[in-house]
Write a protein that holds these residues in place. Sequence first.
Motif, PDB file in Angstrom:
ATOM      1  N   GLN A 422       0.807  -1.227   0.000  1.00  0.00           N
ATOM      2  CA  GLN A 422       0.000   0.000   0.000  1.00  0.00           C
ATOM      3  C   GLN A 422       0.842   1.281   0.000  1.00  0.00           C
ATOM      4  N   LYS A 423       2.090   1.185  -0.448  1.00  0.00           N
ATOM      5  CA  LYS A 423       2.894   2.394  -0.613  1.00  0.00           C
ATOM      6  C   LYS A 423       2.514   3.063  -1.926  1.00  0.00           C
ATOM      7  N   SER A 424       2.504   4.397  -1.943  1.00  0.00           N
ATOM      8  CA  SER A 424       2.168   5.147  -3.153  1.00  0.00           C
ATOM      9  C   SER A 424       3.367   5.220  -4.081  1.00  0.00           C
ATOM     10  N   HIS A 425       3.123   5.580  -5.311  1.00  0.00           N
ATOM     11  CA  HIS A 425       4.247   5.687  -6.254  1.00  0.00           C
ATOM     12  C   HIS A 425       5.218   6.780  -5.818  1.00  0.00           C
ATOM     13  N   LYS A 426       4.720   7.804  -5.137  1.00  0.00           N
ATOM     14  CA  LYS A 426       5.612   8.856  -4.656  1.00  0.00           C
ATOM     15  C   LYS A 426       6.506   8.330  -3.533  1.00  0.00           C
ATOM     16  N   GLU A 427       5.956   7.477  -2.674  1.00  0.00           N
ATOM     17  CA  GLU A 427       6.780   6.869  -1.623  1.00  0.00           C
ATOM     18  C   GLU A 427       7.817   5.928  -2.219  1.00  0.00           C
ATOM     19  N   ILE A 428       7.432   5.198  -3.266  1.00  0.00           N
ATOM     20  CA  ILE A 428       8.378   4.294  -3.936  1.00  0.00           C
ATOM     21  C   ILE A 428       9.537   5.095  -4.516  1.00  0.00           C
ATOM     22  N   LEU A 429       9.213   6.144  -5.237  1.00  0.00           N
ATOM     23  CA  LEU A 429      10.257   6.967  -5.856  1.00  0.00           C
ATOM     24  C   LEU A 429      11.106   7.656  -4.799  1.00  0.00           C
ATOM     25  N   GLY A 430      10.475   8.083  -3.705  1.00  0.00           N
ATOM     26  CA  GLY A 430      11.221   8.730  -2.631  1.00  0.00           C
ATOM     27  C   GLY A 430      12.211   7.789  -1.966  1.00  0.00           C
ATOM     28  N   PHE A 431      11.871   6.503  -1.896  1.00  0.00           N
ATOM     29  CA  PHE A 431      12.788   5.531  -1.300  1.00  0.00           C
ATOM     30  C   PHE A 431      13.965   5.252  -2.234  1.00  0.00           C
ATOM     31  N   TYR A 432      13.687   5.070  -3.512  1.00  0.00           N
ATOM     32  CA  TYR A 432      14.749   4.655  -4.435  1.00  0.00           C
ATOM     33  C   TYR A 432      15.561   5.822  -4.994  1.00  0.00           C
ATOM     34  N   TYR A 433      14.993   7.026  -4.981  1.00  0.00           N
ATOM     35  CA  TYR A 433      15.732   8.208  -5.445  1.00  0.00           C
ATOM     36  C   TYR A 433      15.664   9.274  -4.354  1.00  0.00           C
ATOM     37  N   PRO A 434      16.254   9.018  -3.181  1.00  0.00           N
ATOM     38  CA  PRO A 434      16.168   9.990  -2.096  1.00  0.00           C
ATOM     39  C   PRO A 434      16.801  11.323  -2.502  1.00  0.00           C
ATOM     40  N   SER A 435      16.201  12.393  -2.043  1.00  0.00           N
ATOM     41  CA  SER A 435      16.635  13.776  -2.334  1.00  0.00           C
ATOM     42  C   SER A 435      16.176  14.268  -3.693  1.00  0.00           C
ATOM     43  N   ALA A 436      15.665  13.374  -4.545  1.00  0.00           N
ATOM     44  CA  ALA A 436      15.120  13.843  -5.821  1.00  0.00           C
ATOM     45  C   ALA A 436      13.786  14.536  -5.568  1.00  0.00           C
ATOM     46  N   VAL A 437      13.458  15.484  -6.422  1.00  0.00           N
ATOM     47  CA  VAL A 437      12.252  16.300  -6.265  1.00  0.00           C
ATOM     48  C   VAL A 437      11.294  15.993  -7.403  1.00  0.00           C
ATOM     49  N   GLU A 438      10.018  15.843  -7.068  1.00  0.00           N
ATOM     50  CA  GLU A 438       9.016  15.654  -8.113  1.00  0.00           C
ATOM     51  C   GLU A 438       8.805  16.963  -8.854  1.00  0.00           C
ATOM     52  N   ASP A 439       8.749  16.863 -10.151  1.00  0.00           N
ATOM     53  CA  ASP A 439       8.605  18.050 -10.987  1.00  0.00           C
ATOM     54  C   ASP A 439       7.713  17.671 -12.158  1.00  0.00           C
ATOM     55  N   ASN A 440       7.520  18.623 -13.067  1.00  0.00           N
ATOM     56  CA  ASN A 440       6.714  18.349 -14.249  1.00  0.00           C
ATOM     57  C   ASN A 440       7.374  18.994 -15.448  1.00  0.00           C
ATOM     58  N   TYR A 441       7.451  18.247 -16.536  1.00  0.00           N
ATOM     59  CA  TYR A 441       8.182  18.764 -17.693  1.00  0.00           C
ATOM     60  C   TYR A 441       7.339  19.671 -18.571  1.00  0.00           C
ATOM     61  N   ILE A 442       6.141  20.024 -18.147  1.00  0.00           N
ATOM     62  CA  ILE A 442       5.313  20.874 -18.997  1.00  0.00           C
ATOM     63  C   ILE A 442       5.951  22.239 -19.221  1.00  0.00           C
ATOM     64  N   ASP A 443       6.747  22.731 -18.250  1.00  0.00           N
ATOM     65  CA  ASP A 443       7.410  24.016 -18.462  1.00  0.00           C
ATOM     66  C   ASP A 443       8.309  23.986 -19.694  1.00  0.00           C
ATOM     67  N   SER A 444       8.872  22.817 -19.982  1.00  0.00           N
ATOM     68  CA  SER A 444       9.717  22.681 -21.162  1.00  0.00           C
ATOM     69  C   SER A 444       8.897  22.582 -22.440  1.00  0.00           C
ATOM     70  N   MET A 445       7.580  22.429 -22.282  1.00  0.00           N
ATOM     71  CA  MET A 445       6.700  22.266 -23.440  1.00  0.00           C
ATOM     72  C   MET A 445       6.050  23.567 -23.862  1.00  0.00           C
ATOM     73  N   ILE A 446       6.379  24.660 -23.179  1.00  0.00           N
ATOM     74  CA  ILE A 446       5.682  25.920 -23.390  1.00  0.00           C
ATOM     75  C   ILE A 446       6.616  26.932 -24.033  1.00  0.00           C
TER      76      ILE A 446
END
Length: 746
Positions: A422-446
């Motif tokens: 019952q871990k969320s995908h954000k918790e999974i990513l936080g465990f395997y890529y600690p210190s990484a920040v969630e972002d969105n690439y839409i800024d690069s699309m504008i």
Amino acid sequence: MISIRKIFFFAVALTIVFLTNSNLADASTAPNQVSVKLINYLGNKNEVSLNIHGTYSINGSNVHLIEGNSYKVKVENSTTISLYANGTKVKVYTNSFTINPVKYGVENYVSINNRDYLGDFTFTIENGSYVRPINRLPMEDYLKGVVPGEMPASWNVEALQAQAVAARTYALSKINSTIVDTVSNQVYSGYIWKDHNYYKNSTLAVNHTKGEVLTYGGKLISAVYSSSNGGITESNANLWGGTALGYLPAKNDPYDPQNPWKLQITETQIDDSSLNMAWPASWWRTVVEKDPLVTNYVKNWLKANGYANKDLKIAKITGLTLGEEKTSGGRRMYGGYRIEFFVKDGVDGPFRMKDGTLERFVATAPKASFGTIRSMFGGSYIKSHLVDRITYQNGIFTYEGRGFGHGIGMSQYGAKKMADLQKSHKEILGFYYPSAVEDNYIDSMIQEIGGKNRYETSANISKYGWNDANTVVIGRGDNPIDALTGSVLAKKYNAPLLLVHTDSLPDSVTQLLNQYKPGKILILGGEKAISNKVETALRTYTTNIERITGQRRYETAIKVASEVGAASQVFITSDSSVSPDALSIAPYASAKQIPILYTQSDVLTPAVKDFLVSAGTKKVTIIGGTGAVSESVEASIADLVGQSNIDRVSGKNRYETSINIMKTYNIDPRNVFFAQGEEFIDALPGSVLAANYNGPIILVQKNSVPQQVIDYLAEDITFIPQIHYLGGEGAISRDVRNVIENTILH
């Protein structure tokens, strides 16, 4: 990659690339478009079969590939590649050719050797012998073919979402290059997700994380992953060298199931005690090694390391040892080996003999990097560097280890376990890529293409789309009526459309003309629209100037149509200078080279009527409702071309009309241009730019987004398009942009 039904492995070199808006001027490298070389399922073939679903066109021609026909692409020689239709050669191309769907979407796709793919395809010649397709498609649809290729679609959707974010981050870091569909980058299985029921979870995973990426220090991370890390993640620096990255540490992983593995290698592969070593031809073709799968890897390694174009027999594999040195992640750094083998020069060449007997060669290293050993015996057999022991008994060496892959970053099996807990995908990513920040690439699309005023905006649109221009089209900046129809002509000459004052050239335009040094300038409109004073100023750049004008706007549009050439089909719209209908149709009309004509609302303008007759026009499409072009005008046109040859594209308002134009003509939404629907002259030069991208212009209000536009963006666009705003926030407000971007993302 072994099989998505068994176990998964992914290894990539460490790379960090961050994209900013400065990367986006070239459409071929836009972050919403991925280019993938198709190798994994295709192999090396000198011809491939194509089955078309929907309709495709050959880039740069009017030739269409149609569903129901049988097509082949074949390499004829080292520089020519041919297209066959139903067994007949259609066209021969030098080096490559490209096919595009008439509209990008799930109803148009191509089966290449019975595997389905969406998007565009460039067929090239590889190594002078093979057909190599390069598939280009939107990022999000690419990921829908990657996620189920890397992780079973039946797994928990949270694990699949973690996979989607990691795969998206990796692909975006490679956006300026052509990647491959193998484990060298990421396994891409094509349009397998059209089976919506089986691939429901993996498709949802991509959709629910649309645009999500991981960054570190403001840059995309190297979101590498492997099947199983054996219970401990590895630092990137330990295996690949370079600087240790904080988001890729070595640490214990309580979620990874460890996946123990074992490889047994027989020491004596060929017992040569009873073989005639003076006459090896008597047994060479019939004698095989004890472990042929492993020894095939060994042979390939030897051929790549000094024995190219040789036929080899492995006699003995011995001296297998493990060094005591380990990484902080517990992985072996060194090992030993001794390989004894026989050599023959090619298939039909001589044997390597010494003193009348077959010579035994030796490759030995008491302390080799463990990466070398893994390559030598095959990464599918020695599945990781995490080796617990080597034992020797009864003439057999046994490697025992854990995990599958390099162990750096996310463990796919660990992600599955976390999701099942019952871990969320954000918790999974936080465990395997600690210190990484969630972002969105839409800024690069504008991309905002604007300026201080409409004149500077036209210059900036030109800079964005044209590095140089032999021909330039000049239009009046305070009234769009002449310049709107001129967009079709500008496209014919691949020319930017620049706006000027009636009596002077803006500084932004003169600067651009100094840069371009055009060989030809076309002026749209008479002296009242653009004065002789401006024409004289333009002659300082070239003497080759042509003014295209008529007594009124109707005649000017007709002159433009005559200059364009073919007029068997035309668009007719309102003569009102405040109507944006001509702007909405201009990109499509320009791309297809269909002239745009004006008429009065309640009566077919005589000059237009005469032109339709003299040009032999067969097809007329009215743009706009009956308030713009009345039913009586439609009846007059019907008298000339027949009612069956008239269409009308309209909507309840100008905004719905722009959407209905997109839908009617299946305009490709991978690049979308937004313009204000009230003060739209700023966007006028963008019509030619949109035509170059085969994209639409969608109208919005300055401070709100019409519901028809919201519905289209939410329902019809399943990926993130390249977004272009024509004009600054004074034309399209920040609130409107937020609505557009949030609608596209969700």
